[in-house]
Write an enzyme that holds these catalytic residues in place. Structure first.
Site, short mmCIF file in Angstrom:
data_model
loop_
_atom_site.label_atom_id
_atom_site.label_comp_id
_atom_site.label_asym_id
_atom_site.label_seq_id
_atom_site.Cartn_x
_atom_site.Cartn_y
_atom_site.Cartn_z
CG HIS A 199 -1.83 1.18 1.29
ND1 HIS A 199 -3.19 1.06 1.48
CD2 HIS A 199 -1.62 2.52 1.19
CE1 HIS A 199 -3.75 2.25 1.48
NE2 HIS A 199 -2.81 3.16 1.31
CG HIS A 227 -0.81 7.13 -0.94
ND1 HIS A 227 -2.06 7.28 -1.51
CD2 HIS A 227 -1.02 6.44 0.21
CE1 HIS A 227 -2.98 6.73 -0.73
NE2 HIS A 227 -2.37 6.20 0.32
CE LYS A 244 -7.95 2.18 -0.78
NZ LYS A 244 -6.74 2.48 -0.06
CG HIS A 290 -9.72 4.15 3.55
ND1 HIS A 290 -8.54 4.86 3.63
CD2 HIS A 290 -10.48 4.56 4.61
CE1 HIS A 290 -8.59 5.67 4.69
NE2 HIS A 290 -9.76 5.50 5.29
CG HIS A 331 -4.74 1.92 5.85
ND1 HIS A 331 -6.08 1.85 6.12
CD2 HIS A 331 -4.62 2.65 4.73
CE1 HIS A 331 -6.75 2.52 5.20
NE2 HIS A 331 -5.88 3.00 4.33
CG ASP A 365 -1.53 4.78 4.10
OD1 ASP A 365 -1.58 5.24 2.94
OD2 ASP A 365 -2.36 5.07 4.98
C1 NCD Z 1 -3.57 9.05 2.15
C2 NCD Z 1 -3.13 10.10 1.14
O1 NCD Z 1 -2.55 11.10 1.55
O2 NCD Z 1 -3.36 9.92 -0.05
N1 NCD Z 1 -3.55 9.61 3.46
C3 NCD Z 1 -3.44 8.94 4.62
O3 NCD Z 1 -3.57 9.57 5.68
N2 NCD Z 1 -3.18 7.67 4.66
C4 NCD Z 1 -4.90 8.52 1.79
C5 NCD Z 1 -5.23 7.24 2.47
O4 NCD Z 1 -4.71 6.17 2.12
O5 NCD Z 1 -6.08 7.25 3.37
ZN ZN Z 2 -3.23 5.09 1.78
#
Ligand code: NCD
Ligand code: ZN
Length: 346
Positions: free
Chosen positions: A14, A16, A100, A137, A175, A248
Site C-alpha cells: 500500500h 502513495h 481500491k 479503506h 492499514h 501507506d
Molecule cells: C492518504 C493520502 O494522503 O493519499 N492519506 C493517509 O492519511 N493515509 C490517503 C489514504 O490512504 O487514506
Molecule cells: Zn493510503
C-alpha cells in the site's frame, strides 16, 4: 547478538507515489528498498480506467532513476460507474493487480469514492469471479460516528455484510489500526488479509495530541489508543500470514501538513525497513520480519516472492535519518519514530 539480518527483498502492499515532481522526489525512497508496491490510485483526478492505469504506470517507470529496479503494481479507483468489463480486461492483461475501494469522503482525494455498495455489486461479482482482490479503506464516513470508531463501525456495518454477501471476493483490509480489525481478520479463514503500516506499530494517538499538535503524525485511519497499537504489534510479529506490510507512505509537502487544515498522511518510505527491524527486535521476533515484509503479501496476491535480498545491519550508535526530503514540489517530512533506531539498510 544479531547484528545483520538478510531477508528476501520486501514489497510494499500500500503506497502513495503521487505524480509529476512529487513522484520523482519520493519514488527513489521506496525503490531503494522495495521490489514492488501496490500503487494507490487516488490522484486528482483518480485513476479509474485501465487506460489511465497504463499511462500512470508508464509515468512511474519513466520517473525511476537509472539502475533502480522496481515494479509498480497498479490499481483502479472504484467508482459507482466503474465498468466490470474494463476491470476484467485490465486484470487479465496483468495491467492491474487489485481494485481500491474508498468510501466517498473517507480520506485524501476520495470525493469520487463509493457512496452505496449496492451500486458496485456487479463489478464486485466480476472481481470475485476472476479472482481480482479488492483493497478496502475500511472507515465509515458518517458524520455521527466518532473518528476513532470509524474502523470498528465499518467492519460491523459494511465489511462483514459484504463478505457474507460475496464470500468468494478476495479482500485486503488496508492499514488496520484497531484490535477490532486484528480480531476480525483472525476470525476469517479465507479470502481476507490485512495490511499494517509501520507508523501504526510505533505511535498511538497521544503522539499526535500530547504536548502540542503534531501534524506529521496525522494520517487516516488516525492512530488509536495504546491497546490497539499493541494488538497490531502482536499481529504483525506473530508470523500469521494474513498480516503483511503496507506502509501507506503518503507524502504531502510540509506547508500542506503544517496548516490550519493539514492533510492526512505519514511519509515513511525513507526509514520504514529500519523502523520495522527495531519493532520486530523489540518484540523478540526478528525471525518473523521476512514473512511480514516479503512473504505473506506475495502469497496472498498469488505472486512469486522476490529473488533479490535486503540486508539490515544493527549499529552500536543511533542512525540519523534525514528529517525531510526535498522534492520539486517542496520539502516532505520523514516519519520520526520518536526513539533511537540502531538499524539501517546496508
Ligand atoms: C492518504 C493520502 O494522503 O493519499 N492519506 C493517509 O492519511 N493515509 C490517503 C489514504 O490512504 O487514506
Ligand atoms: Zn493510503
Amino acid at each position: 547478538m544479531t547484528d545483520t539480518l538478510t531477508i528476501r527483498r520486501p514489497d510494499d502492499w500500500h503506497l502513495h507515489l503521487r505524480d509529476g515532481e512529487m513522484l520523482k522526489g519520493v519514488l527513489p525512497e521506496t525503490a531503494r528498498d522495495f521490489a514492488r508496491a501496490i500503487i494507490m490510485p487516488n490522484l486528482v483526478p483518480p485513476i479509474v480506467t485501465a487506460a489511465e492505469a497504463a499511462a500512470y504506470r508508464d509515468r512511474i517507470l519513466a520517473a525511476l532513476p537509472e539502475g533502480m529496479d522496481f515494479q509498480p503494481l497498479m490499481t483502479l479507483y472504484l467508482t459507482e460507474s466503474t465498468d466490470p468489463q474494463d476491470v476484467a480486461a485490465a486484470h487479465a492483461d496483468g495491467l492491474i493487480t487489485a481494485v481500491k475501494l474508498y468510501p466517498a469522503g473517507a480520506t485524501t482525494n476520495s470525493a469520487s469514492g463509493v457512496r452505496d455498495l449496492d451500486n458496485i455489486q456487479k463489478v464486485l461479482e466480476k472481481m470475485a469471479e476472476i479472482g481480482c482482490p479488492l483493497c478496502i479503506h475500511g472507515e465509515v464516513t458518517t458524520d455521527t460516528v466518532d473518528i476513532f470508531d470509524r474502523e470498528a463501525v465499518f467492519i460491523e456495518t459494511v465489511l462483514d455484510p459484504l463478505r457474507r454477501r460475496l464470500p468468494e471476493l478476495r479482500v485486503v483490509s488496508e492499514h488496520i489500526t484497531t484490535k477490532n480489525g486484528v480480531d476480525y481478520v483472525k476470525s476469517a479463514n479465507r479470502n481476507l488479509a490485512a495490511t499494517i503500516t509501520t507508523h501504526h506499530l510505533m505511535i498511538n494517538r497521544n503522539h499526535i495530541l500530547v504536548g502540542g499538535i503534531k501534524p506529521h503524525y496525522y494520517c487516516l485511519p488516525v492512530a488509536k489508543r495504546e491497546v490497539h497499537r499493541l494488538a497490531l504489534r502482536v499481529a504483525a510479529t506473530s508470523g500469521d500470514s494474513r498480516f503483511f506490510l503496507g506502509t501507506d507512505s503518503a507524502p504531502h509537502t510540509d506547508p500542506n501538513k503544517e496548516s490550519a487544515c493539514g492533510c492526512a498522511g505519514v511519509f515513511s518510505a525513507t526509514n520504514t525497513m529500519a523502523c520495522l527491524a527495531h519493532v520486530f527486535e523489540q518484540e523478540g521476533a526478528l525471525d518473523q520480519l521476512e514473512g511480514f515484509t516479503s512473504l505473506h503479501g506475495p502469497a496472498y496476491y498469488g505472486l512469486p516472492v522476490n529473488v533479490g535480498t535486503l540486508t539490515l545491519k544493527k549499529h552500536t550508535h543511533p542512525i540519523k535519518f534525514p528529517a525531510r526530503i526535498e522534492t520539486g514540489e517542496g520539502p516532505v517530512t520523514v516519519f520520526d519514530p520518536g526513539l533511537d533506531i540502531y538499524w539501517s539498510v546496508e
